[in-house]
Design an enzyme around this catalytic site. Structure first.
Site, mmCIF file in Angstrom:
data_model
loop_
_atom_site.group_PDB
_atom_site.id
_atom_site.type_symbol
_atom_site.label_atom_id
_atom_site.label_comp_id
_atom_site.label_asym_id
_atom_site.label_seq_id
_atom_site.Cartn_x
_atom_site.Cartn_y
_atom_site.Cartn_z
ATOM 1 C CG LEU A 172 93.948 -68.995 -47.574
ATOM 2 C CD1 LEU A 172 93.222 -69.536 -46.357
ATOM 3 C CD2 LEU A 172 93.141 -67.880 -48.235
ATOM 4 C CB ILE A 226 94.054 -77.383 -53.042
ATOM 5 C CG1 ILE A 226 95.466 -76.899 -53.429
ATOM 6 C CG2 ILE A 226 93.395 -78.085 -54.212
ATOM 7 C CD1 ILE A 226 96.440 -78.033 -53.707
ATOM 8 C CG ASP A 234 96.266 -81.634 -54.101
ATOM 9 O OD1 ASP A 234 96.421 -81.574 -55.329
ATOM 10 O OD2 ASP A 234 97.220 -81.615 -53.292
ATOM 11 C CG HIS A 240 104.962 -83.226 -55.222
ATOM 12 N ND1 HIS A 240 104.691 -83.873 -54.045
ATOM 13 C CD2 HIS A 240 104.601 -81.927 -54.998
ATOM 14 C CE1 HIS A 240 104.203 -83.027 -53.164
ATOM 15 N NE2 HIS A 240 104.146 -81.840 -53.712
ATOM 16 C CE LYS A 283 100.147 -82.206 -55.367
ATOM 17 N NZ LYS A 283 99.420 -82.624 -54.144
ATOM 18 C CE LYS A 333 96.903 -78.577 -42.859
ATOM 19 N NZ LYS A 333 97.873 -77.931 -41.945
ATOM 20 C CB SER A 334 91.430 -76.094 -42.472
ATOM 21 O OG SER A 334 91.139 -75.951 -41.094
ATOM 22 C CB VAL A 335 92.685 -80.629 -39.344
ATOM 23 C CG1 VAL A 335 93.695 -81.234 -40.297
ATOM 24 C CG2 VAL A 335 93.375 -79.754 -38.306
ATOM 25 N NE ARG A 368 90.892 -71.506 -39.810
ATOM 26 C CZ ARG A 368 91.882 -71.315 -38.943
ATOM 27 N NH1 ARG A 368 93.074 -71.850 -39.160
ATOM 28 N NH2 ARG A 368 91.674 -70.593 -37.860
ATOM 29 C CE1 TYR A 391 102.352 -82.825 -50.065
ATOM 30 C CE2 TYR A 391 99.981 -83.033 -50.366
ATOM 31 C CZ TYR A 391 101.169 -82.389 -50.645
ATOM 32 O OH TYR A 391 101.164 -81.317 -51.498
ATOM 33 C CG ASN A 423 89.119 -72.225 -45.923
ATOM 34 O OD1 ASN A 423 89.086 -71.040 -45.590
ATOM 35 N ND2 ASN A 423 90.044 -73.057 -45.495
#
Length: 274
Positions: free
Chosen positions: A186, A224, A41, A104, A71, A226-228, A232, A46, A236
Site C-alpha cells: 500500500l 503481505i 511473513d 533478505h 529471512k 501489515k497492521s496491528v 484493518r 524484525y 485487508n
C-alpha cells in the site's frame, strides 16, 4: 493460492509483521489467523520470529495448513553462517521447518549472497524447508545466481506499490518462473490518497486500500500487508466481492512515479531492523 516453481502452493494473501513490536506479535498473528490468513511473513531482522512461532503453535490451526516465511539477516551472510542462522531461526520460531526461507537483501558490499544462496540450496536439498527464494534482488543479482548456482529462486519479495512498481524486474521474474511478492503493497499508506484510487473505490463501494490490494492480486502478486489493528487486519483480507476492470488496472498502473520508500538493494547493508 499461487503455485511456486517447485509446485508448492503459497497463499496469495499474507500477513506481514515488519515493525510489529515483539510483545505484540503473537497477539497480532493469532488475530490474523483467526480472521483467515494462512500465510505469515517475518524475518530474523524484525526481531519477532518468536512471537510468530508462538502464535502458530497456539492458534489451533494444523501446522500444515499454515505457511511461514522468514529471512536471513544481512549480518549472517556466508555459507556456514547461513546454515547456522537457519538453525537459530527455527529455534526462535519453535518450529521444525519454515515453508519459505529468503535471502533478505543481496548486501553486495559483503559479496556473500551467492554463498548464502548455496546454503539455501543445501537446506532445500536436505528437505528442511519447503521452498527458498530471495528478497530485494535486482536483475544483476538474479543474473549472478543464475550463472553461479543451480536452483532458481521460488520467490523474489520486492517493494511494490502503485507508485513504485519495478516492472522490468517483475517481468524478468515472471520470465524465469520466480513468483513476485509485494511488500509495502500500500506504499506504507502513502499511495492511498491519490484521487484515482478514491474514484475507483467509490465506484466499487470499497476503500482505496481494497482497490490497491485487489490490483496486486489481479496482477498475480503475492501480498503481505501489515497492521496491528484487528479491524484493518480484517479489512485487508476481505477482498472478495469486486473485480477491477482492465481500464481500472491500467489507471492504477499509470500511477508509477519511482517513489521508492525502502532501501536501495545496491547499497542496503543494515543487519537488524530494530
Amino acid at each position: 493460492m499461487v503455485a511456486l516453481n517447485n509446485g508448492v502452493q503459497i497463499p496469495q494473501q499474507g500477513f506481514g509483521v515488519f515493525l510489529v513490536p515483539p510483545e505484540d506479535t503473537q497477539r497480532a498473528v493469532e488475530q490474523a489467523i483467526e480472521i483467515g490468513y494462512r500465510h505469515i511473513d517475518t524475518a530474523a531482522a524484525y526481531n519477532n520470529e518468536a512471537g510468530v512461532g508462538a502464535a502458530v503453535r497456539a492458534c489451533g490451526v494444523p501446522r500444515e495448513e499454515l505457511f511461514v516465511t522468514t529471512k536471513l539477516r544481512n549480518g549472517e551472510h556466508g555459507y556456514e553462517s547461513t546454515l547456522t542462522a537457519y538453525d537459530e531461526t527455527l529455534q526462535r520460531l519453535g518450529l521444525e521447518y519454515a515453508d519459505l526461507y529468503l535471502v533478505h537483501w543481496p548486501n553486495p558490499a559483503a559479496d556473500l549472497y551467492v554463498d548464502s544462496w548455496r546454503a539455501l540450496e543445501r537446506i532445500y536439498t536436505d528437505e528442511r524447508v519447503r521452498a527458498v527464494g530471495v528478497s530485494n534482488f535486482l536483475t544483476e543479482h538474479l543474473d549472478r545466481l543464475a550463472k553461479e548456482s543451480e536452483l532458481v529462486p521460488a520467490v523474489n519479495q520486492l517493494e511494490l506499490h502503485p507508485t513504485y512498481q519495478q516492472r522490468e524486474l517483475t517481468d524478468l521474474c515472471r520470465e524465469r518462473s520466480i513468483a513476485v511478492e509485494a511488500y509495502s503493497p500500500l506504499g506504507q499508506g502513502g499511495d492511498l490518497d491519490h484521487p484515482v484510487l478514491a474514484s475507483i473505490a467509490a465506484d466499487h463501494q470499497v476503500t482505496p486500500a481494497h482497490v490497491v490490494l485487489r490490483w496486486h492480486l489481479q496482477l498475480g502478486h503475492i501480498v503481505i500487508p501489515k497492521s496491528v489493528t484487528p479491524e484493518r487486519i480484517r479489512a485487508n483480507f476481505d477482498l472478495d466481492g469486486f473485480t477491477l476492470t482492465d481500464d481500472e488496472i491500467a489507471s492504477i498502473t499509470a500511477l508509477e512515479n519511482g517513489n521508492r520508500l525502502g532501501g536501495d538493494p545496491r547499497t542496503f547493508a543494515i543487519s537488524q531492523i530494530r
